[in-house]
Write an enzyme that holds these catalytic residues in place. Structure first.
Site, PDB file in Angstrom:
ATOM      1  N   GLU A  71      52.285 -12.395  93.829  1.00 33.42           N
ATOM      2  CA  GLU A  71      51.039 -12.152  93.098  1.00 33.42           C
ATOM      3  C   GLU A  71      50.264 -13.424  93.035  1.00 33.42           C
ATOM      4  O   GLU A  71      50.481 -14.197  92.146  1.00 33.42           O
ATOM      5  CB  GLU A  71      51.205 -11.400  91.910  1.00 33.42           C
ATOM      6  CG  GLU A  71      50.286 -11.123  90.955  1.00 33.42           C
ATOM      7  CD  GLU A  71      50.623 -10.416  89.908  1.00 33.42           C
ATOM      8  OE1 GLU A  71      52.150 -10.425  89.288  1.00 33.42           O
ATOM      9  OE2 GLU A  71      49.533 -10.316  88.969  1.00 33.42           O
ATOM     10  N   ASP A 103      54.168 -11.481  88.289  1.00 32.24           N
ATOM     11  CA  ASP A 103      54.114 -12.087  87.105  1.00 32.24           C
ATOM     12  C   ASP A 103      54.971 -11.253  85.975  1.00 32.24           C
ATOM     13  O   ASP A 103      55.134  -9.931  86.457  1.00 32.24           O
ATOM     14  CB  ASP A 103      52.868 -12.118  86.252  1.00 32.24           C
ATOM     15  CG  ASP A 103      51.992 -13.029  86.886  1.00 32.24           C
ATOM     16  OD1 ASP A 103      52.624 -14.238  87.414  1.00 32.24           O
ATOM     17  OD2 ASP A 103      50.833 -13.307  86.863  1.00 32.24           O
ATOM     18  N   ASP A 111      54.426  -9.587  83.568  1.00 32.40           N
ATOM     19  CA  ASP A 111      53.778  -8.558  82.660  1.00 32.40           C
ATOM     20  C   ASP A 111      53.495  -6.986  83.322  1.00 32.40           C
ATOM     21  O   ASP A 111      53.754  -6.679  84.412  1.00 32.40           O
ATOM     22  CB  ASP A 111      52.337  -9.362  82.293  1.00 32.40           C
ATOM     23  CG  ASP A 111      51.580  -9.580  83.614  1.00 32.40           C
ATOM     24  OD1 ASP A 111      52.011  -8.886  84.598  1.00 32.40           O
ATOM     25  OD2 ASP A 111      50.861 -10.326  83.415  1.00 32.40           O
ATOM     26  N   ASP A 118      50.603  -5.887  84.702  1.00 31.37           N
ATOM     27  CA  ASP A 118      50.143  -5.844  86.110  1.00 31.37           C
ATOM     28  C   ASP A 118      50.976  -6.110  87.120  1.00 31.37           C
ATOM     29  O   ASP A 118      50.946  -5.668  88.044  1.00 31.37           O
ATOM     30  CB  ASP A 118      48.962  -7.095  85.973  1.00 31.37           C
ATOM     31  CG  ASP A 118      47.583  -6.619  85.576  1.00 31.37           C
ATOM     32  OD1 ASP A 118      47.559  -5.309  85.550  1.00 31.37           O
ATOM     33  OD2 ASP A 118      46.623  -7.295  85.274  1.00 31.37           O
TER      34      ASP A 118
END
Ligand code: 1YM
Length: 635
Positions: free
Chosen positions: A424, A497, A499, A501
């Site tokens: 990402e 990541d 998180d 997203d």
């Protein structure tokens, strides 16, 4: 007091063997094994209904986590068995007891089913059986894995008939497992589709949930259910036929999507790995459409032929066969694949003849489906030409140019050993490139969110830069033309990541792989990297990495002296060497392997859930994608 004679001791030894090795009888002692107990009891009710007695099954999850299964069949016979014991006592204590299991009928014989109700008793804290038959209500109770607590006795009179079994699984044996209303409901709904005479009621008392299923139209309703929320091209087509004692029943319907969804059953048990009946079905439809297309001048010559994948684009179908016990053959480790050779020829001829007739009678539908199949053929041939050109170009073709921009290739030529990291963001991608093992690790940075592939066609992928990159990098084609043996990488690793997203990108990518490179998942080649959440820098011992919040709390208690905690919000916050060491280095990293437990359910879920709602999507991940540890973190 109950007395134990020689035969009772033998029986108790039998039940003890089940408790010692439950896996041998019910497969496992996880959630799946726990539910197996329910199916085992329910199968007896289903057999009774198939034989023409009764029409309703009720399954209840009780407040104390016991289960009640009840039917309105004839009721288990209450007479005395040749052994001198009551018939119910024999059925629930003797392994493989029950005269019916040697019958000539269509007895459920797939997979692990049919080990008998005594196995359920052996694995239960207690079991309570109430039988309504011959005008009497009779009851027998067992405890501690099959000991008779109270022998069969009459407790009342009645006009109804049926059997009610309540059992409390021995949760010491099924650690961390609990009954799932959804699992039971979905399975029973499937039975209701397959047996139009059946009504099933599933109730979860603690959670106050209840559902009733009854489908007069059987398989037609099943296909309508699979295709709800999809755009269909015609009414469900349904045909059946019986030859040489094998009964074939098929329902099918095309949608405007690109997915193929074929479910098959034999004697009401799902054949998850297909087998001869599915092969026959596929050959039958391919022949019927090619015949029609030729007769009506839509294709010419032999090269013009549609192939199987062309005529299955957008197809949803349910195939259900009834095969007498003597002809049944199952294959494969989990016995989920039908072997019976006769099933192939019969299914093929029924499908071919019926579909041919249908197409002649319904010209507009025939043209709609063929138009779609012909488009698929054109796309398939174009993709093949492009692949061949790229291979011939041998590093100098136009695809090579496209790849060279972002991809950092692995230098090693042992493809099975090579790993592709889908990372990402460009900055994390840059870090990953710095410290990677150049021989085996390739890095492809992804910019932003990838396309939601739920509704995408192969054509959409070709016109999407990000996904096209992935397709060409892996180099094994797409959709029906994907050939896992051609993959340039043995592992494809999604690195995002930790998180929301990041999770979103993960599921979008999993959806892409599920739709267009499914064998990659089936072969256990798709992974998710798990970067650590924290680092702790200690004055005395240097730096360590922590994967979870719980682990952090534990660690904090044990550290002596000063320390500094850092929380990593994204991959980009780690130094390049840290990223390699914690997340990419095979010695330390922790990879989660993505594997599909039930493709059919996943199919349905993905379709429903790849909309805008985030919560149900998370639920889908939890229910249908197993995350298993590939290697232990920081051994
Ligand atoms: C909630 C579970 O077990 N129902 C059930 C079981 C049997 C019968 C009816 C039955 C079968 C037959 C004759 C037969 C069973 N009977 C036997 C055995 N529900 C549930 N309902 N009469 C009644 O197959 O001939 C085993 S299971 F062995 F006694 F015949």
């Amino acid at each position: 007091m109950t007395k134990y004679d020689a035969s009772s001791i033998k029986i108790l030894e039998g039940l003890e063997a089940v408790r010692k090795r439950p896996g041998m009888y019910i497969g496992s002692t996880d959630k799946r094994g726990l539910h197996h107990l329910v199916w085992e009891i329910v199968d007896n009710s289903i057999d009774e209904i198939i034989n023409g007695y009764g029409d309703t099954i009720t399954i209840t999850i009780n407040p104390d986590e016991s289960i009640t299964v009840s039917d309105n069949g004839r009721g288990v016979p209450i007479g005395t068995h040749a052994s001198g014991k009551s018939t119910p006592e024999v059925i629930y204590t003797v392994l493989h007891a029950g005269g019916k299991f040697e019958s000539e009928g269509y007895k459920v014989s797939g997979g692990l089913h049919g080990v008998g109700a005594s196995v359920v008793n052996a694995l239960s804290k207690w079991m309570d059986v109430t039988i309504y038959t011959d005008g009497l209500i009779s009851n027998i109770k067992f405890r501690d894995g099959g000991f008779v607590e109270s022998p069969l006795k009459t407790i009342g009179t009645t006009k109804k008939t049926g059997t009610t079994v309540t059992f409390m699984p021995d949760y010491e044996m099924f650690k961390n497992a609990s009954f799932s209303y959804t699992t039971i409901m979905e399975r029973m709904q499937e039975s209701a589709f397959l047996l139009p005479q059946l009504t099933v009621i599933v109730e979860d008392i603690p959670d106050e949930k209840k559902a009733t299923y009854h489908y007069e139209a059987g398989l037609i309703s099943f296909v309508e259910y699979i295709n709800e929320n999809k755009n269909t091209l015609h009414k469900v087509i349904n045909f059946n036929s019986t030859k040489n004692d094998i009964e074939v029943n098929i329902a099918l319907q095309y949608t405007d999507s690109y997915n193929e969804n074929i479910l098959s059953f034999v004697n009401n048990v799902k054949t998850s790995d297909g087998g001869s009946h599915e092969v026959g079905f596929k050959t039958g439809i391919t022949k019927a459409f090619n015949d029609y297309a030729k007769t009506n001048g839509l294709i010419k010559g032999k090269e013009g032929n549609l192939d199987g994948s062309d005529v299955r684009e957008g197809l949803s179908a349910v195939i259900s066969l009834k095969i007498p016990e003597k002809l049944l053959q199952f294959e494969g480790q989990t016995k989920g694949k039908l072997g019976t050779p006769e099933a192939r020829s019969i299914t093929e001829s029924v499908t071919y003849e019926s579909l041919k007739f249908y197409l002649e009678e319904n010209k507009e539908v025939a043209l709609l489906i063929l138009e779609k199949a012909l488009k698929s053929k054109v796309a398939r041939e174009a993709a093949r030409k492009a692949r061949e050109a790229a291979r011939k170009g041998n590093g100098k073709g136009s695809k090579e140019k496209l790849l060279s921009e972002k991809l950092a290739k692995a230098t090693g030529k042992n493809y099975a050993k090579n790993e592709l990291f889908l990372v990402e963001g460009d900055s994390a991608g840059g870090s990953a490139k710095l410290f990677r093992n150049r021989e085996t690790q390739a890095i492809l940075p992804l910019r932003g969110k990838v396309l939601n592939c739920e509704k995408a066609s192969s054509h959409d992928i070709e016109s999407n830069a990000e996904l096209k990159q992935i397709e060409y990098t892996i180099g094994a084609g797409l959709g029906p033309n994907f050939d896992v043996k051609e993959s340039n990488y043995g592992k494809v690793i999604i690195m995002t990541d930790a998180d929301v997203d990041g999770s979103h990108i993960q599921i979008l990518l999993i959806t892409f792989f599920y739709r267009f490179m499914r064998p990659l998942i089936e072969n256990g080649m798709l992974y998710i990297a798990t970067p650590p959440l924290y680092s702790i820098e200690m004055s005395t011992k240097g730096k360590i990495y922590i994967a979870t919040d719980e682990e952090l709390e534990e660690k904090k208690k044990t550290i002596k002296g000063n320390y500094k905690i850092q929380r990593f919000k994204g991959l980009g916050e780690m130094n390049a060497d840290e990223l390699y060491e914690t997340t990419m280095d095979p010695r330390n990293r922790r990879l989660l392997r993505v594997n599909l437990t039930d493709a059919a359910l996943a199919e349905k879920r993905i379709h429903l859930l790849m909309g805008d709602a985030v919560e149900p999507r998370k639920e889908w991940i939890n229910e249908n994608v197993d995350f298993t540890l590939e290697d232990d973190f920081r051994k």
